[in-house]
Design a protein around this motif. Structure first.
Motif, PDB file in Angstrom:
ATOM      1  N   ARG A  77       0.831  -1.202   0.000  1.00  0.00           N
ATOM      2  CA  ARG A  77       0.000   0.000   0.000  1.00  0.00           C
ATOM      3  C   ARG A  77       0.866   1.253   0.000  1.00  0.00           C
ATOM      4  O   ARG A  77       0.555   2.240  -0.675  1.00  0.00           O
ATOM      5  N   ASP A 154      -4.987  -1.193  -3.606  1.00  0.00           N
ATOM      6  CA  ASP A 154      -5.477  -1.833  -2.383  1.00  0.00           C
ATOM      7  C   ASP A 154      -4.402  -2.648  -1.683  1.00  0.00           C
ATOM      8  O   ASP A 154      -4.622  -3.136  -0.571  1.00  0.00           O
ATOM      9  N   GLY A 155      -3.247  -2.830  -2.308  1.00  0.00           N
ATOM     10  CA  GLY A 155      -2.199  -3.639  -1.715  1.00  0.00           C
ATOM     11  C   GLY A 155      -2.337  -5.119  -1.981  1.00  0.00           C
ATOM     12  O   GLY A 155      -1.583  -5.924  -1.431  1.00  0.00           O
TER      13      GLY A 155
END
Length: 491
Positions: A77, A154-155
């Motif tokens: 992120r 969103d990672g």
């Protein structure tokens, strides 16, 4: 992972791990009442309490792996936030330069953009080329692959994975971008890191099945062999051309090297033997067996090996009814025109019949009737690759293993056989990994700490297009589920 309530109910191990997670210094010696806890620990000089039993070490290892996974996602992120900041800085800088120096300085191909890349490279400790790559990839993701871009923000996906997605989208027809983006957004999250590139390539190729033959002809026309001069008298040779003969040769080279390694007195590694055998073949040509009359022969004991790549050719594609591509095991989609040409003239290819309605494999070429060999060939064809999640070793170069061990009443049948590479086979036999073959063909592997990882079932061939499917009412006397390619001995 960890709940963020009171620390009072935490064990010393959890308290120490939580201290690390929150960036706090571990509690000093004596801060935890060891007498009131279920387990006792020793406190090293740096303050982390060390487990003292096997159960404690297992619990602590699980906590640390959970912590590592969460921190890695946080890093993703953070990396995504840096990429967004790069885009914002670029666009703001271009507006600024265009306002101060003229509109021509605000374009991506302008001197103003080059100035930004150089300045940003110095700020971030990167080369301008690296900054340019990050910038252009991020612009493509944001503007043309929004679903894949969102997984990165969103990672859920790594930069490497989305970078590969952008690379595979390059040159794709505009009408296919949305479909590619939808499938790529899933692939960059679910595919193991070692298979992301192949998965994305397969998605791209399937979206352009209709032009596969034309593109294959262009590739064949541009075939070449190049030599790259390296350091210390080293060099590398690259053969560029049709995929089928090159992939088959590579697999045969490994087999020949392993066979030579088994001879008494042989001290070279498999990698060195691969190179030496290749040099023998380049000089004299491949033979059934090494001929002692060849000059400068490097591996006299080498046995002859015939390349045997496995081709899956959909029946309707072979008849020219669909544009679906063939599949070369260990590589991926290949043009069906090229596959038919080689498979029709070579006896070393294994032909696999697929159901044109479901894509499920039905039967294999019945040229080998010895049960053990036929069973192995079927399992290899089904598995394609080592069935350990993320391993890309071709199945024909792997072992054949009982999922339920033979000594534990495991049967020798296709539903109890898989193709692991030798290292993964040994690890499983030693009890380091537990595996379970599911009814749908996927394999669940469990590590010593309870982590479960799945190798999905090999993808079936594409079903026939709806317009080629017969009407719902079958011919009189035929059961509804009879496949037209299946021969019923009772009929």
């Amino acid at each position: 992972m960890f709940s963020r309530g009171s620390d009072a109910a935490l064990s010393p191990i959890e308290a120490a791990a939580r201290s690390i997670e929150w960036g706090r210094a571990p509690a000093p010696i004596g801060a935890v009442d060891l007498a009131s806890t279920a387990i006792g620990v020793e406190v090293p000089p740096w303050g982390l309490r060390v487990p003292s039993t096997k159960d404690e070490w297992e619990a602590f290892a699980e906590l640390q792996q959970d912590l590592l996974e969460e921190l890695d996602r946080d890093l993703r992120r953070a990396d995504a936030n840096r990429t967004v900041a790069l885009l914002d800085a670029f666009e703001a800088s271009m507006r600024d330069l265009a306002g101060r120096f003229g509109e021509q300085y605000g374009r991506r191909d302008s001197l103003g953009a080059q100035t930004f890349l150089q300045s940003t490279g110095l700020r971030l400790g990167m080369s301008p080329l690296r900054v340019a790559h990050l910038l252009d990839t991020a612009l493509t993701l944001r503007d043309h692959l929004p679903q894949t871009w969102n997984t990165y923000l969103d990672g859920a996906a790594t930069w490497r994975a989305v970078d590969l997605a952008v690379s595979e989208s390059d040159g794709l027809d505009p009408e296919h971008l949305a479909a590619f983006d939808a499938k790529a957004a899933d692939a960059v999250v679910t595919a193991p890191a070692s298979r992301v590139k192949a998965k994305l390539h397969a998605i791209r190729e399937r979206l352009q099945d209709g032009t596969a033959g034309e593109r294959a002809k262009r590739t064949a026309a541009m075939r070449s062999v190049t030599v790259d001069h390296g350091r210390d008298s080293g060099a590398s040779i690259t053969a560029t051309g049709p995929a089928i003969p090159i992939v088959g040769f590579d697999q045969a080279l490994t087999k020949a090297a392993i066979a030579a390694k088994l001879h008494e007195g042989e001290t070279r590694t498999v990698g060195q033997l691969r190179f030496d055998i290749m040099m023998d073949l380049l000089v004299e040509g491949i033979k059934v067996a090494a001929d002692p009359s060849w000059r400068d022969l490097k591996v006299p004991a080498r046995k002859g090996v015939v390349p045997a790549p496995i081709l899956t050719i959909p029946a309707l594609a072979a008849l020219g009814r669909t544009t679906e591509q063939a599949k070369l095991h260990g590589y991926g989609p290949v043009a069906v025109e090229v596959a038919k040409e080689l498979a029709g003239s070579a006896t070393s290819f294994v032909r696999v019949l697929t159901d044109p309605f479901t894509g499920v494999r039905l039967a294999m070429d019945a040229t080998t009737r010895t049960p053990p060999a036929d069973m192995r060939r079927w399992v290899v064809t089904r598995d394609e690759l080592c069935r350990f999640p993320g391993c890309n070793r071709p199945a024909q170069l792997c072992d054949l293993d009982h999922v339920q061990e033979w000594q534990d009443a495991g049967v020798t049948a296709v539903h109890n056989l898989v193709s692991p590479s030798r290292p993964h086979h040994l690890a499983k036999s030693a009890g380091l990994w537990q595996e379970e073959l599911q009814r749908n063909g996927s394999i669940d592997c469990e590590d010593p700490w309870g982590g479960r990882f799945t190798d999905p079932a090999p993808e079936p061939a594409d079903p026939a297009p709806p317009e080629l499917v017969e009407p719902d009412d079958p011919p009189l006397g035929d059961p509804p589920d009879v496949c037209p390619f299946w021969s019923d001995p009772a009929r």
